[in-house]
Design a protein around this motif. Structure first.
Motif, PDB file in Angstrom:
ATOM      1  N   LYS A 206       0.842  -1.204   0.000  1.00  0.00           N
ATOM      2  CA  LYS A 206       0.000   0.000   0.000  1.00  0.00           C
ATOM      3  C   LYS A 206       0.873   1.249   0.000  1.00  0.00           C
ATOM      4  O   LYS A 206       0.544   2.252  -0.652  1.00  0.00           O
ATOM      5  CB  LYS A 206      -0.947  -0.003   1.198  1.00  0.00           C
ATOM      6  CG  LYS A 206      -1.997   1.105   1.141  1.00  0.00           C
ATOM      7  CD  LYS A 206      -3.048   0.924   2.210  1.00  0.00           C
ATOM      8  CE  LYS A 206      -4.114   2.017   2.117  1.00  0.00           C
ATOM      9  NZ  LYS A 206      -4.837   2.002   0.831  1.00  0.00           N
TER      10      LYS A 206
ATOM     11  N   TYR B 151       1.990   1.321  -3.688  1.00  0.00           N
ATOM     12  CA  TYR B 151       0.996   1.425  -4.759  1.00  0.00           C
ATOM     13  C   TYR B 151      -0.364   1.945  -4.290  1.00  0.00           C
ATOM     14  O   TYR B 151      -1.380   1.699  -4.925  1.00  0.00           O
ATOM     15  CB  TYR B 151       0.791   0.057  -5.408  1.00  0.00           C
ATOM     16  CG  TYR B 151       2.014  -0.486  -6.119  1.00  0.00           C
ATOM     17  CD1 TYR B 151       2.628   0.241  -7.131  1.00  0.00           C
ATOM     18  CD2 TYR B 151       2.533  -1.731  -5.791  1.00  0.00           C
ATOM     19  CE1 TYR B 151       3.748  -0.262  -7.794  1.00  0.00           C
ATOM     20  CE2 TYR B 151       3.648  -2.247  -6.444  1.00  0.00           C
ATOM     21  CZ  TYR B 151       4.248  -1.500  -7.437  1.00  0.00           C
ATOM     22  OH  TYR B 151       5.345  -1.990  -8.084  1.00  0.00           O
TER      23      TYR B 151
ATOM     24  N   ASP C 212      -1.240   5.169  -3.838  1.00  0.00           N
ATOM     25  CA  ASP C 212      -1.547   6.541  -4.240  1.00  0.00           C
ATOM     26  C   ASP C 212      -2.091   6.543  -5.671  1.00  0.00           C
ATOM     27  O   ASP C 212      -1.467   7.061  -6.599  1.00  0.00           O
ATOM     28  CB  ASP C 212      -0.284   7.391  -4.137  1.00  0.00           C
ATOM     29  CG  ASP C 212      -0.573   8.881  -4.275  1.00  0.00           C
ATOM     30  OD1 ASP C 212      -1.746   9.268  -4.103  1.00  0.00           O
ATOM     31  OD2 ASP C 212       0.379   9.640  -4.553  1.00  0.00           O
ATOM     32  N   THR C 213      -3.283   5.970  -5.853  1.00  0.00           N
ATOM     33  CA  THR C 213      -3.839   5.781  -7.199  1.00  0.00           C
ATOM     34  C   THR C 213      -4.725   6.934  -7.649  1.00  0.00           C
ATOM     35  O   THR C 213      -5.075   7.015  -8.822  1.00  0.00           O
ATOM     36  CB  THR C 213      -4.699   4.499  -7.249  1.00  0.00           C
ATOM     37  OG1 THR C 213      -5.843   4.681  -6.395  1.00  0.00           O
ATOM     38  CG2 THR C 213      -3.902   3.289  -6.789  1.00  0.00           C
ATOM     39  N   HIS C 214      -5.129   7.800  -6.703  1.00  0.00           N
ATOM     40  CA  HIS C 214      -6.126   8.853  -6.957  1.00  0.00           C
ATOM     41  C   HIS C 214      -7.451   8.226  -7.419  1.00  0.00           C
ATOM     42  O   HIS C 214      -8.214   8.840  -8.155  1.00  0.00           O
ATOM     43  CB  HIS C 214      -5.628   9.872  -7.992  1.00  0.00           C
ATOM     44  CG  HIS C 214      -4.351  10.526  -7.595  1.00  0.00           C
ATOM     45  ND1 HIS C 214      -3.416  10.960  -8.512  1.00  0.00           N
ATOM     46  CD2 HIS C 214      -3.835  10.810  -6.368  1.00  0.00           C
ATOM     47  CE1 HIS C 214      -2.373  11.482  -7.874  1.00  0.00           C
ATOM     48  NE2 HIS C 214      -2.613  11.407  -6.583  1.00  0.00           N
TER      49      HIS C 214
ATOM     50  N   ASP D 129      -8.993   2.139  -3.387  1.00  0.00           N
ATOM     51  CA  ASP D 129      -7.984   1.693  -2.424  1.00  0.00           C
ATOM     52  C   ASP D 129      -7.086   0.623  -3.025  1.00  0.00           C
ATOM     53  O   ASP D 129      -5.865   0.660  -2.864  1.00  0.00           O
ATOM     54  CB  ASP D 129      -8.657   1.156  -1.159  1.00  0.00           C
ATOM     55  CG  ASP D 129      -9.342   2.255  -0.353  1.00  0.00           C
ATOM     56  OD1 ASP D 129      -8.896   3.421  -0.459  1.00  0.00           O
ATOM     57  OD2 ASP D 129     -10.310   1.963   0.367  1.00  0.00           O
TER      58      ASP D 129
ATOM     59  N   GLN E 294      -2.266   4.806 -12.146  1.00  0.00           N
ATOM     60  CA  GLN E 294      -2.459   6.027 -11.358  1.00  0.00           C
ATOM     61  C   GLN E 294      -3.162   7.061 -12.236  1.00  0.00           C
ATOM     62  O   GLN E 294      -2.699   7.396 -13.323  1.00  0.00           O
ATOM     63  CB  GLN E 294      -1.135   6.595 -10.862  1.00  0.00           C
ATOM     64  CG  GLN E 294      -1.309   7.801  -9.938  1.00  0.00           C
ATOM     65  CD  GLN E 294       0.017   8.412  -9.517  1.00  0.00           C
ATOM     66  OE1 GLN E 294       0.746   8.952 -10.344  1.00  0.00           O
ATOM     67  NE2 GLN E 294       0.338   8.306  -8.230  1.00  0.00           N
TER      68      GLN E 294
ATOM     69  N   LYS F 215      -4.983  13.359 -10.431  1.00  0.00           N
ATOM     70  CA  LYS F 215      -5.792  13.773  -9.290  1.00  0.00           C
ATOM     71  C   LYS F 215      -6.929  14.678  -9.727  1.00  0.00           C
ATOM     72  O   LYS F 215      -8.039  14.637  -9.183  1.00  0.00           O
ATOM     73  CB  LYS F 215      -4.908  14.481  -8.268  1.00  0.00           C
ATOM     74  CG  LYS F 215      -5.558  14.686  -6.918  1.00  0.00           C
ATOM     75  CD  LYS F 215      -4.550  15.207  -5.904  1.00  0.00           C
ATOM     76  CE  LYS F 215      -5.178  15.326  -4.511  1.00  0.00           C
ATOM     77  NZ  LYS F 215      -4.184  15.804  -3.509  1.00  0.00           N
TER      78      LYS F 215
ATOM     79  N   ASN G 183     -13.364   6.886  -5.255  1.00  0.00           N
ATOM     80  CA  ASN G 183     -13.128   5.542  -4.723  1.00  0.00           C
ATOM     81  C   ASN G 183     -14.395   4.708  -4.856  1.00  0.00           C
ATOM     82  O   ASN G 183     -15.056   4.383  -3.889  1.00  0.00           O
ATOM     83  CB  ASN G 183     -12.678   5.630  -3.264  1.00  0.00           C
ATOM     84  CG  ASN G 183     -12.236   4.292  -2.716  1.00  0.00           C
ATOM     85  OD1 ASN G 183     -12.187   3.299  -3.433  1.00  0.00           O
ATOM     86  ND2 ASN G 183     -11.907   4.256  -1.437  1.00  0.00           N
TER      87      ASN G 183
ATOM     88  N   TYR H 209       3.876   2.801 -11.496  1.00  0.00           N
ATOM     89  CA  TYR H 209       2.535   3.095 -11.990  1.00  0.00           C
ATOM     90  C   TYR H 209       2.512   3.310 -13.505  1.00  0.00           C
ATOM     91  O   TYR H 209       3.476   3.806 -14.092  1.00  0.00           O
ATOM     92  CB  TYR H 209       2.002   4.379 -11.375  1.00  0.00           C
ATOM     93  CG  TYR H 209       1.606   4.328  -9.929  1.00  0.00           C
ATOM     94  CD1 TYR H 209       0.497   3.607  -9.508  1.00  0.00           C
ATOM     95  CD2 TYR H 209       2.330   5.053  -8.983  1.00  0.00           C
ATOM     96  CE1 TYR H 209       0.115   3.592  -8.179  1.00  0.00           C
ATOM     97  CE2 TYR H 209       1.961   5.049  -7.646  1.00  0.00           C
ATOM     98  CZ  TYR H 209       0.857   4.312  -7.249  1.00  0.00           C
ATOM     99  OH  TYR H 209       0.480   4.306  -5.932  1.00  0.00           O
TER     100      TYR H 209
ATOM    101  N   LYS I 285       0.980   5.915 -15.402  1.00  0.00           N
ATOM    102  CA  LYS I 285       0.399   7.215 -15.092  1.00  0.00           C
ATOM    103  C   LYS I 285      -0.380   7.713 -16.309  1.00  0.00           C
ATOM    104  O   LYS I 285       0.186   8.314 -17.223  1.00  0.00           O
ATOM    105  CB  LYS I 285       1.484   8.206 -14.688  1.00  0.00           C
ATOM    106  CG  LYS I 285       2.188   7.796 -13.396  1.00  0.00           C
ATOM    107  CD  LYS I 285       3.195   8.853 -12.948  1.00  0.00           C
ATOM    108  CE  LYS I 285       3.839   8.452 -11.631  1.00  0.00           C
ATOM    109  NZ  LYS I 285       4.779   9.488 -11.127  1.00  0.00           N
TER     110      LYS I 285
END
Length: 368
Positions: A135, A138, A140-142, A145, A171, A174, A180, A226, A228
């Motif tokens: 966690k 990995y 911080d996926t925006h 969870d 990812q 943002k 989520n 990621y 991105k």
């Protein structure tokens, strides 16, 4: 011929041709000619003259983690379902717990530089959790969870084996405010001809579908971090308070030289196809659809019956033909039962294969 003429007669008399594209389906059948039991069609692509199908994890257990090879002309399977295995490297990694169970696969395409590689994507992984270490790496996926994962499935040309050999987390920007929502993730994948992979998001926190993209090259699966993705910025049909998600996607090359092509997206809750211009020179063409299921030839029913709940989730383009497959929505699929002879098919959540020709009106500015 009689059945086709009957359907055409119905459509002309009801005026459906004016604004809606009618399409008659074929029940997808196994090697014995029986309709399939609950494969929950979610991934769909054309490869080597056949349609390849992948279901999600709400399918009947015997249909999970399977690739199906479908004859596009007859809608019958060309072979027994092929089980997808998982490499020890993936099982021992951060996402191994998910792949030791039944991942929720939601799309399917293939690597244009290596046609022995399929690519799928996971959606709802809320039934597993990352370890603390994973966690931190990995988390911080925006988005959700548990990350959305792009998945590499390695096969051979003859489709005698299939193995998951690599996984990469996604990812999101943002600023996209994806949210989520585990069951509102990526539902479509498509490659263009210039090395871009497009990812279609079902809907974000504003109830709006989005399309992201990322470069894809020969080193894609060698990278560990990621993926991105970037917001494509495509203008899509404006959503309202209802649900208008994207649930399937594929690329349609342009006939016009120098044009980057189009994406064909399925908005399943609206029975619509969206033709999205990659050049953004014109607004998306919204094609309203009407889907019809065939009835048995020996029944007393009309040759076709209009479906009230279809839920298209797979889109595959080949040449001038668009192929579609539906993911039976268990809550509403039996609502389609009209002809008693079709009741068994709908009650076992059997999917249908639809096909329609590319329509030149899709590419004319302002014509809807």
């Amino acid at each position: 011929m009689k059945a086709s003429l009957y359907l055409i007669s119905i459509l002309f008399t009801t005026g459906v041709f004016a604004t809606t594209q009618p399409v008659a389906g074929k029940w997808i059948t196994d090697l014995q000619g029986q309709t399939l039991t609950d494969p929950q069609s979610s991934g769909f692509t054309w490869r080597h003259g056949e349609l390849i199908h992948l279901g999600d994890n709400s399918a009947a257990e015997h249909m999970r983690n399977k690739l199906l090879r479908i004859n596009p002309h007859t809608a019958q399977l060309n072979a027994e379902p092929l089980n997808i295995t998982v490499s020890s490297q993936v099982l021992s990694g951060c996402f191994g717990e998910l792949f030791s169970k039944y991942p929720d696969f939601e799309s399917l395409t293939w690597d244009r530089a290596d046609d022995t590689v399929f690519i799928t994507v996971t959606e709802d992984s809320s039934f597993v959790q990352l370890s603390a270490d994973c966690k931190a790496k990995y988390g911080d996926t925006h988005s959700t969870d548990f990350p959305t994962l792009l998945v590499r499935i390695e096969t051979d040309r003859n489709m005698s084996r299939a193995e998951i050999t690599a996984v990469r987390p996604v990812q999101f920007p943002k600023s996209a405010v994806v949210g989520n929502a585990p069951n509102d993730g990526i539902e479509g994948l498509a490659f263009d001809t210039t090395g871009n992979l497009y990812l279609a998001l079902e809907k974000n926190q504003a109830n709006a579908p989005m399309i992201f993209k990322t470069p894809y090259d020969k080193d894609f699966w060698q990278q560990q971090g990621y993926v991105k993705v970037q917001d494509s910025g495509f203008i899509l049909p404006v959503p309202d308070a209802n649900n208008h998600p994207i649930n399937g996607l594929d690329y349609l090359p342009a006939k016009k030289a120098g044009h980057p092509g189009y994406l064909v997206a399925a908005a399943r809750n609206d029975d619509q196809l969206w033709i999205i211009d990659l050049s953004q020179q014109q607004a998306p063409f919204v094609q309203q659809m009407a889907y019809y299921a065939p009835t048995p030839a020996d029944s007393a029913c009309p040759a076709y019956e209009k479906m009230v709940q279809t839920a298209i989730e797979g889109v595959a383009v080949h040449g001038d033909t668009v192929y579609l497959v539906n993911d039976a929505w268990k809550k509403h699929y039996p609502d389609n039962i009209q002809c008693p002879a079709n009741a068994a098919h709908f009650n076992k959540f059997a999917p249908l294969l639809f096909s329609l020709p590319v329509d030149p009106r899709w590419f004319i500015q302002g014509l809807h």
